[in-house]
Design a protein around this motif. Sequence first.
Motif, PDB file in Angstrom:
ATOM      1  N   PRO A 116       0.815  -1.213   0.000  1.00  0.00           N
ATOM      2  CA  PRO A 116       0.000   0.000   0.000  1.00  0.00           C
ATOM      3  C   PRO A 116       0.850   1.265   0.000  1.00  0.00           C
ATOM      4  O   PRO A 116       2.021   1.247   0.396  1.00  0.00           O
ATOM      5  N   SER A 117       0.248   2.362  -0.449  1.00  0.00           N
ATOM      6  CA  SER A 117       0.840   3.703  -0.323  1.00  0.00           C
ATOM      7  C   SER A 117      -0.241   4.599   0.261  1.00  0.00           C
ATOM      8  O   SER A 117      -1.132   5.069  -0.462  1.00  0.00           O
ATOM      9  N   ILE A 118      -0.178   4.821   1.567  1.00  0.00           N
ATOM     10  CA  ILE A 118      -1.193   5.595   2.272  1.00  0.00           C
ATOM     11  C   ILE A 118      -0.523   6.838   2.813  1.00  0.00           C
ATOM     12  O   ILE A 118       0.353   6.761   3.684  1.00  0.00           O
ATOM     13  N   GLY A 131      -7.721  -2.923  -1.341  1.00  0.00           N
ATOM     14  CA  GLY A 131      -7.062  -3.959  -2.119  1.00  0.00           C
ATOM     15  C   GLY A 131      -5.561  -3.770  -2.204  1.00  0.00           C
ATOM     16  O   GLY A 131      -4.972  -2.878  -1.571  1.00  0.00           O
ATOM     17  N   ALA A 132      -4.913  -4.590  -3.021  1.00  0.00           N
ATOM     18  CA  ALA A 132      -3.461  -4.555  -3.175  1.00  0.00           C
ATOM     19  C   ALA A 132      -3.022  -3.362  -4.015  1.00  0.00           C
ATOM     20  O   ALA A 132      -3.739  -2.930  -4.930  1.00  0.00           O
ATOM     21  N   ARG A 133      -1.859  -2.833  -3.665  1.00  0.00           N
ATOM     22  CA  ARG A 133      -1.183  -1.780  -4.441  1.00  0.00           C
ATOM     23  C   ARG A 133      -2.025  -0.519  -4.588  1.00  0.00           C
ATOM     24  O   ARG A 133      -1.917   0.203  -5.564  1.00  0.00           O
ATOM     25  N   VAL A 134      -2.867  -0.259  -3.626  1.00  0.00           N
ATOM     26  CA  VAL A 134      -3.693   0.951  -3.653  1.00  0.00           C
ATOM     27  C   VAL A 134      -2.854   2.133  -3.188  1.00  0.00           C
ATOM     28  O   VAL A 134      -2.070   2.029  -2.240  1.00  0.00           O
ATOM     29  N   ARG A 135      -3.051   3.274  -3.855  1.00  0.00           N
ATOM     30  CA  ARG A 135      -2.353   4.515  -3.477  1.00  0.00           C
ATOM     31  C   ARG A 135      -3.386   5.549  -3.056  1.00  0.00           C
ATOM     32  O   ARG A 135      -4.266   5.922  -3.841  1.00  0.00           O
ATOM     33  N   LEU A 136      -3.259   6.009  -1.817  1.00  0.00           N
ATOM     34  CA  LEU A 136      -4.118   7.054  -1.275  1.00  0.00           C
ATOM     35  C   LEU A 136      -3.232   8.254  -0.952  1.00  0.00           C
ATOM     36  O   LEU A 136      -2.412   8.197  -0.029  1.00  0.00           O
ATOM     37  N   ASP A 137      -3.377   9.341  -1.706  1.00  0.00           N
ATOM     38  CA  ASP A 137      -2.567  10.529  -1.470  1.00  0.00           C
ATOM     39  C   ASP A 137      -3.076  11.298  -0.248  1.00  0.00           C
ATOM     40  O   ASP A 137      -4.085  10.931   0.359  1.00  0.00           O
ATOM     41  N   ALA A 138      -2.401  12.381   0.062  1.00  0.00           N
ATOM     42  CA  ALA A 138      -2.666  13.122   1.300  1.00  0.00           C
ATOM     43  C   ALA A 138      -4.130  13.537   1.436  1.00  0.00           C
ATOM     44  O   ALA A 138      -4.782  13.920   0.455  1.00  0.00           O
ATOM     45  N   HIS A 139      -4.622  13.451   2.667  1.00  0.00           N
ATOM     46  CA  HIS A 139      -5.937  13.975   3.053  1.00  0.00           C
ATOM     47  C   HIS A 139      -7.105  13.231   2.415  1.00  0.00           C
ATOM     48  O   HIS A 139      -8.222  13.763   2.345  1.00  0.00           O
TER      49      HIS A 139
END
Length: 364
Positions: A116-118, A131-139
Amino acid sequence: MALTIAEIAAALGTTAHGDTSLIVRRPAEPKDAGPDDLALAMQPAFAAQLTASGARAAIVWADADWQALGLQAAITVPRARLAMAALTQAFDPAPRSTGIHPTAIVPDDCSIGADPSIGPFVVLAPGTVIGARVRLDAHVSIGPGSTLGDDCLLHAGVRIGRGCRLGDRVILQSNVVIGADGFSYVTRDLSHEERASQTLGRVPLTPPADATRHRIHSLGGVILGDDVEVGANSCIDAGTIRPTQVGRGTKIDDLVLVGHNCIIGADNILCGQVAMAGSGTLGDRVVMGGRAATNNRIIVGNDVVVAAAANVYGHVPDGQFIMGSPALDMPSHRVRDKALRRLPQMMRDIAALQKRVPNDDAKD
């Protein structure tokens, strides 16, 4: 990012010519291209700019004489815009996993897939499934009971409400809001808009005994299919009881509103400032031009093109090209438009005829 001409041609699924080991670092417009750039000259109109540039390599049109253009290497493409899709993907490196930022709020009962990228200040509700490899940017914030499939990308400031389901590879640009309550209210007696619709405006509207608007809550959430993309500052409201739905592969531009209970099919395009009123339905492969709008409960069939700024007040069958306000099929719209353009001359002709006809009233 450095790529060889051979690598780029392979990514585009097309043919490379000349020194295919030549390395380029970025794509560029022909007039701005230097020795380390890949000039994008996919139409003959760019030939002069390409010749005058310092580019050693370029993407050119199918039958271009690339050697006469002074190039050391070239890639030929039959369809320019399709080549742009693969080219921009090749030069846009996939982000690496950054893990979970220490300022993110991720309750223990959340399910987080691999890699993940949270980002900073992300807030996940308890029980969120990612799920896998999900990217959630800031805020980014995600509400209770919501799930995200694999490889989703949510840019900064995205808001996901409760009970929303996102498929795989969904992309949401900055400040998208998915699953806000719909614009849905009711009055105790008939409202102004209901009375106006029933009487067709023939009866003056008088103040009602009780104009209080009672809020109808949205319990249905939103479902986004695989490969859906939503542009910045767009909103898709939650359904009242059943979910609002957007089908696989549909692309939604910036500043678009999809009202509560709408059902949108697969592979649609909704351009900037499109507005769909509540409970509308779009079939598959529908294109809505910028600022087009649909009334509530309108059904638009498959393979329909709605021109920019068209206002759709009635159901539309499959395969129509409609335009205008109120929207009509193209032949009918042209007839109406020609008639409207003739009106000024018709009025002048009528005025001239009136001067020639004896005025019987004047004789009395």
